[in-house]
Design a protein around this motif. Structure first.
Motif, PDB file in Angstrom:
ATOM      1  N   ALA A   9    -103.891  49.468 -36.283  1.00  0.00           N
ATOM      2  CA  ALA A   9    -102.770  49.079 -37.421  1.00  0.00           C
ATOM      3  C   ALA A   9    -103.980  48.166 -37.726  1.00  0.00           C
ATOM      4  N   ILE A  10    -103.336  48.387 -39.208  1.00  0.00           N
ATOM      5  CA  ILE A  10    -104.806  47.383 -40.223  1.00  0.00           C
ATOM      6  C   ILE A  10    -103.736  46.430 -40.838  1.00  0.00           C
ATOM      7  N   ASP A  11    -103.864  45.458 -40.340  1.00  0.00           N
ATOM      8  CA  ASP A  11    -102.719  44.196 -40.771  1.00  0.00           C
ATOM      9  C   ASP A  11    -103.005  43.128 -41.597  1.00  0.00           C
ATOM     10  N   GLY A  12    -102.101  42.340 -41.875  1.00  0.00           N
ATOM     11  CA  GLY A  12    -102.843  41.252 -42.663  1.00  0.00           C
ATOM     12  C   GLY A  12    -101.901  41.104 -43.878  1.00  0.00           C
ATOM     13  N   ARG A  13    -101.976  40.280 -44.918  1.00  0.00           N
ATOM     14  CA  ARG A  13    -101.282  39.388 -45.904  1.00  0.00           C
ATOM     15  C   ARG A  13    -100.716  40.601 -46.966  1.00  0.00           C
ATOM     16  N   THR A  14     -99.811  40.406 -47.204  1.00  0.00           N
ATOM     17  CA  THR A  14    -100.434  41.052 -48.084  1.00  0.00           C
ATOM     18  C   THR A  14    -101.067  40.968 -49.458  1.00  0.00           C
ATOM     19  N   ALA A  15    -102.111  42.155 -50.568  1.00  0.00           N
ATOM     20  CA  ALA A  15    -102.758  41.858 -51.267  1.00  0.00           C
ATOM     21  C   ALA A  15    -104.303  41.506 -50.087  1.00  0.00           C
ATOM     22  N   SER A  16    -103.938  41.833 -49.093  1.00  0.00           N
ATOM     23  CA  SER A  16    -105.605  41.033 -48.429  1.00  0.00           C
ATOM     24  C   SER A  16    -106.538  42.488 -48.337  1.00  0.00           C
ATOM     25  N   GLY A  17    -106.177  43.280 -48.688  1.00  0.00           N
ATOM     26  CA  GLY A  17    -107.576  44.472 -48.644  1.00  0.00           C
ATOM     27  C   GLY A  17    -107.092  45.770 -47.891  1.00  0.00           C
ATOM     28  N   LYS A  18    -105.920  45.770 -46.828  1.00  0.00           N
ATOM     29  CA  LYS A  18    -105.459  46.650 -45.966  1.00  0.00           C
ATOM     30  C   LYS A  18    -105.609  47.670 -46.138  1.00  0.00           C
ATOM     31  N   THR A  19    -105.603  47.787 -47.627  1.00  0.00           N
ATOM     32  CA  THR A  19    -105.431  49.633 -47.642  1.00  0.00           C
ATOM     33  C   THR A  19    -106.674  50.159 -48.386  1.00  0.00           C
ATOM     34  N   THR A  20    -107.998  48.714 -48.505  1.00  0.00           N
ATOM     35  CA  THR A  20    -109.224  49.520 -48.502  1.00  0.00           C
ATOM     36  C   THR A  20    -109.437  49.943 -47.626  1.00  0.00           C
ATOM     37  N   LEU A  21    -109.519  48.625 -46.445  1.00  0.00           N
ATOM     38  CA  LEU A  21    -110.488  48.490 -45.346  1.00  0.00           C
ATOM     39  C   LEU A  21    -110.360  49.529 -44.575  1.00  0.00           C
ATOM     40  N   ALA A  22    -108.587  50.156 -44.718  1.00  0.00           N
ATOM     41  CA  ALA A  22    -108.274  51.078 -43.404  1.00  0.00           C
ATOM     42  C   ALA A  22    -109.095  52.756 -44.506  1.00  0.00           C
ATOM     43  N   ASN A  23    -109.232  52.942 -45.775  1.00  0.00           N
ATOM     44  CA  ASN A  23    -109.602  54.205 -46.156  1.00  0.00           C
ATOM     45  C   ASN A  23    -111.492  53.980 -46.295  1.00  0.00           C
TER      46      ASN A  23
ATOM     47  N   LEU B  25     -92.631  46.502 -33.427  1.00  0.00           N
ATOM     48  CA  LEU B  25     -93.444  47.744 -33.501  1.00  0.00           C
ATOM     49  C   LEU B  25     -94.935  47.154 -32.362  1.00  0.00           C
ATOM     50  N   ARG B  26     -95.164  46.255 -32.249  1.00  0.00           N
ATOM     51  CA  ARG B  26     -96.131  45.646 -30.997  1.00  0.00           C
ATOM     52  C   ARG B  26     -96.572  47.008 -29.812  1.00  0.00           C
ATOM     53  N   GLU B  27     -95.862  47.430 -29.561  1.00  0.00           N
ATOM     54  CA  GLU B  27     -96.233  48.185 -28.933  1.00  0.00           C
ATOM     55  C   GLU B  27     -96.901  49.545 -28.558  1.00  0.00           C
ATOM     56  N   GLY B  28     -96.756  50.161 -30.120  1.00  0.00           N
ATOM     57  CA  GLY B  28     -96.647  51.518 -30.373  1.00  0.00           C
ATOM     58  C   GLY B  28     -98.755  51.188 -30.896  1.00  0.00           C
ATOM     59  N   TRP B  29     -99.190  50.338 -30.795  1.00  0.00           N
ATOM     60  CA  TRP B  29    -100.143  50.527 -31.244  1.00  0.00           C
ATOM     61  C   TRP B  29    -101.029  50.071 -30.003  1.00  0.00           C
ATOM     62  N   ASP B  30    -102.100  50.855 -30.026  1.00  0.00           N
ATOM     63  CA  ASP B  30    -103.254  51.170 -28.754  1.00  0.00           C
ATOM     64  C   ASP B  30    -104.551  49.942 -29.214  1.00  0.00           C
ATOM     65  N   LEU B  31    -104.998  49.447 -30.799  1.00  0.00           N
ATOM     66  CA  LEU B  31    -105.717  48.436 -31.487  1.00  0.00           C
ATOM     67  C   LEU B  31    -105.281  47.852 -32.521  1.00  0.00           C
ATOM     68  N   THR B  32    -105.649  47.305 -33.083  1.00  0.00           N
ATOM     69  CA  THR B  32    -104.881  46.417 -34.699  1.00  0.00           C
ATOM     70  C   THR B  32    -106.545  45.923 -34.442  1.00  0.00           C
ATOM     71  N   ILE B  33    -106.224  45.296 -35.999  1.00  0.00           N
ATOM     72  CA  ILE B  33    -107.324  45.110 -36.994  1.00  0.00           C
ATOM     73  C   ILE B  33    -106.736  43.780 -37.887  1.00  0.00           C
ATOM     74  N   PHE B  34    -106.705  42.540 -38.089  1.00  0.00           N
ATOM     75  CA  PHE B  34    -106.134  41.683 -38.569  1.00  0.00           C
ATOM     76  C   PHE B  34    -107.322  41.484 -39.595  1.00  0.00           C
ATOM     77  N   VAL B  35    -106.607  41.904 -40.583  1.00  0.00           N
ATOM     78  CA  VAL B  35    -107.504  40.996 -42.258  1.00  0.00           C
ATOM     79  C   VAL B  35    -107.572  39.867 -43.040  1.00  0.00           C
ATOM     80  N   GLU B  36    -108.169  39.302 -42.850  1.00  0.00           N
ATOM     81  CA  GLU B  36    -107.929  37.959 -42.640  1.00  0.00           C
ATOM     82  C   GLU B  36    -108.376  37.551 -44.202  1.00  0.00           C
ATOM     83  N   THR B  37    -107.438  37.275 -45.151  1.00  0.00           N
ATOM     84  CA  THR B  37    -107.759  36.084 -46.107  1.00  0.00           C
ATOM     85  C   THR B  37    -107.697  35.017 -46.208  1.00  0.00           C
ATOM     86  N   ALA B  38    -107.638  33.890 -46.761  1.00  0.00           N
ATOM     87  CA  ALA B  38    -107.020  33.039 -48.171  1.00  0.00           C
ATOM     88  C   ALA B  38    -105.980  33.051 -48.233  1.00  0.00           C
TER      89      ALA B  38
END
Length: 235
Positions: A29-43, A146-159
């Protein structure tokens, strides 16, 4: 063009993920705020992981929206509506996460709903080999449902102000102009994320934190005791 600093960090993260042991697909899971850059990082991460030779399943939670009448039942600007009503959590689990999880048959689907046409879809299932890696980006991915469905979670941190500036610039045409977009962020997206933080503490629970405030010079923190910490120590 990706900076050398960012590329190096992405490669470091990809190597750690590729070294995770598993007898079935790994669900990331690539998680984070709206517009934090999640899609870019995942790609970017999916592209780096292609070098591992493993099959990469790259998708987004946006394939699992609920109908418009349900999404906006509490109002277009409702933060509670965005958190509670936007996505079909049962479909995410049943069609994607459980089939790729322990005891699953590995026949998965990446979407249940056509957002543009506001209609459900019946997607043909695809089969994931044992060494596949699923990378899915989206908001609220570490919520309890959803939390139990992930083997790994990456949180995209932005102010908060960084992500909102990016989001307003990105969404102005889509959401009806700068003022309307700014209002949606103030009324819906920002307080919805605050609700999510209060319920799930996503940054504290994630296996890794990817600070994305400076796109060219991101920073990576690995949570002690998370799945990546042992891999990092052995590299």
């Amino acid at each position: 063009m990706t900076s050398s600093s960012r590329a190096a960090l992405l490669n470091e993260l990809a190597v750690m993920i590729a070294n995770l042991g598993s007898e079935r697909p790994i669900r990331i899971a690539i998680d984070g705020r709206t517009a934090s850059g999640k899609t870019t990082l995942a790609n970017e991460l999916a592209e780096c992981l292609k070098a591992s030779g493993r099959e990469i399943i790259r998708t987004s939670i946006d394939g699992f929206h609920r109908p418009k009448v349900e999404r906006y039942a509490r109002g277009r600007h409702s933060a509670e509506g965005y958190y509670h009503d936007a996505r079909d959590l049962s479909a995410i689990n049943a069609l994607l996460l459980k089939p790729l999880g322990p005891g699953g048959d590995q026949w998965y689907r990446t979407a249940s709903f056509d957002l543009h046409n506001d209609v459900p879809i019946a997607q043909h299932p695809q089969f994931a080999p044992d060494d596949a890696i699923l990378i899915i980006d989206g908001t609220f991915l570490q919520r309890p449902e959803l939390r139990e469905g992930w083997d790994l979670t990456i949180f995209v941190e932005t102010a908060e102000h960084v992500s909102e500036q990016r989001g307003i610039a990105r969404d102005t045409q889509l959401l009806g102009g700068t003022d309307a977009t700014r209002q949606l962020y103030a009324d819906r997206y920002r307080p919805a994320f605050a609700l999510y933080e209060s319920l799930s503490a996503p940054a504290l629970a994630a296996d890794a934190i990817f600070n994305n405030d400076d796109f060219d010079r991101p920073a990576l923190r690995i949570r002690e005791g998370g799945r990546l910490s042992a891999v990092q120590n052995n590299l």
